[in-house]
Design an enzyme around this catalytic site. Structure first.
Site, PDB file in Angstrom:
ATOM      1  N   SER A  15       0.816  -1.224   0.000  1.00 33.09           N
ATOM      2  CA  SER A  15       0.000   0.000   0.000  1.00 33.09           C
ATOM      3  C   SER A  15       0.848   1.271   0.000  1.00 33.09           C
ATOM      4  CB  SER A  15      -0.935   0.019   1.218  1.00 33.09           C
ATOM      5  OG  SER A  15      -0.183  -0.097   2.413  1.00 33.09           O
ATOM      6  N   ASP A 199      -1.329   7.580   9.758  1.00 38.02           N
ATOM      7  CA  ASP A 199      -2.042   6.718  10.697  1.00 38.02           C
ATOM      8  C   ASP A 199      -1.088   5.869  11.533  1.00 38.02           C
ATOM      9  OD1 ASP A 199      -1.062   4.993   8.807  1.00 38.02           O
ATOM     10  OD2 ASP A 199      -3.000   4.411   7.984  1.00 38.02           O
ATOM     11  N   HIS A 202       1.186   4.431   7.319  1.00 43.32           N
ATOM     12  CA  HIS A 202       1.294   4.996   5.955  1.00 43.32           C
ATOM     13  C   HIS A 202       1.847   6.413   5.993  1.00 43.32           C
ATOM     14  CE1 HIS A 202      -1.798   1.794   5.703  1.00 43.32           C
ATOM     15  NE2 HIS A 202      -1.111   1.500   4.605  1.00 43.32           N
TER      16      HIS A 202
END
Lengths: 256, 256
Positions: A15, A199, A202
């Site tokens: 991600s 967060d 990320h």
């Protein structure tokens, strides 16, 4: 029916790569500086670890017999480990020794002459996972409905980053140590990471800016011929066109 | 050696397209929503008019015999006219009638069965140039060293936008009328354009946001199968992987 007009940079990972197409992300920053020179392809897969990535990488790279017909991959970044480093009860967890062996196999997909996808013209850069801010991540997980437990540990991700450096060194490919660079930027305190992460796991725009600067610097040093300022645009700049007889000045040209 | 793993969207045009790879630009916004589905290629050329673009388009599209071997272009946007509409003393100027004929030829490169680059599987969208804010643009040109004269007129660009609509209609391809949409957003007063343009000619993030919304809406209506929410990711989402036996669930799949 896109003609084979520009070679590519492939950003492969989880991600952290996938989200890089957002404004200020790594893929966006690469695309902006390499426009008209190399196409930058986002091959990021949210949630993936090296075990799953191993199945995907051979599918996104051409085999030796396909290579003459498709855009060349001039550069491949491999940025995995943030999910492998999840705690053992998490389905994403991959033991450290298997992470090392998977990462080795990913690199050798390109570098090993016996690999079906071997490519001498492709630079490989391994990027280490960034540090986790467990204060932020714990709060994020707790805020979910239903709430979730903390599933990443600071020390564990550090070990995976160290292992990535070790594997890249052993394989003789370039490593960009994002873990250490981000950690220093945070003043080497976990709470300091909040300025760089959205967060706890990320990256925010500032975090991506640092990663971009580190990867671009590594390109400038290790693959100077691919540094964006050293490449010409595939087609003439406006000022280079022969306005009286434009055709010959508007043919595709070599960028390096 | 990038495998032919994702089809593409090509954004073809001038600096309005080229600058779209910046954060908040049109290319970046497309890349973010189409990631893991279609590769979005920036084929913008700063300063180009349709006369020069005519030489380039056939080179960036595969010929019919090449098409089976390279990524398909599912969608091609053609966004030109902002430079053609320069005043006649400017080297970028293209007379209105030639603009119409060049734009027709660009469209037919893809749509005409007798074209070497004909492609039935490629949707074509013509985008009209945005209105010029001559107040802003005059100030920008005057601020250059040495200073330059105003080289764009509001009414002229309006005529080129009208011509683009007419040509697209005549050729039976989709048109996105950015000129009218941006003009309305500006309250139909030239000074109102300052909120949407950086320098009177180029779009800011809010301007690009509007263009993105218009083009995406046109895709949803005219090519619903290509609307990003209607496409699956090329490779499984994390939650779709068979963790016990991941291989079969990690094979490339059809996205539409």
């Amino acid at each position: 029916m896109a003609a084979n007009i520009q070679d590519t940079i492939i950003l492969f990972g989880d991600s952290l790569t996938e989200l890089g197409s957002e404004a200020g992300g790594l893929v966006q920053r690469f695309s902006a500086v390499y426009k008209r020179k190399l196409d930058v392809l986002n091959r990021g897969f949210n949630g993936y670890n090296t075990r799953w990535a191993l199945h995907v990488l051979p599918q996104i790279l051409a085999t030796k017999s396909e290579q003459p017909h498709v855009p060349k991959v001039r550069l491949l970044t491999i940025w995995l480990g943030a999910n492998d480093a999840a705690i053992p009860s998490n389905v994403q967890h991959v033991p450290l020794s298997e992470y090392a062996s998977n990462l080795t196999q990913l690199i050798r997909t390109v570098t090993d002459p016996s690999s079906a996808h071997h490519s001498t013209g492709t630079g490989v850069i391994v990027i280490t996972p960034p540090p986790v801010n467990t204060v932020q991540w714990r709060a994020y997980k707790a805020s979910k409905v239903p709430s979730e437990e903390l599933d990443r540990l600071f020390e564990t991700t550090r070990e995976y980053a160290e292992k990535a450096r070790e594997v890249a060194g052993g394989e003789g490919v370039v490593v960009v140590d994002v873990w250490t660079r981000i950690w220093k930027e945070a003043g080497e305190v976990e709470e300091g990471l909040s300025a760089l992460l959205t967060d706890g796991l990320h990256l925010n725009e500032r975090g991506y800016e640092i990663v971009f600067e580190e990867v671009i610097s590594a390109i400038k040093v290790n693959f100077p011929e691919l540094y964006y300022e050293n490449l010409k645009e595939t087609f003439s700049l406006f000022g280079e066109i022969d306005y009286a007889n434009p055709g010959p000045s508007l043919q595709k040209r070599k960028i390096l």
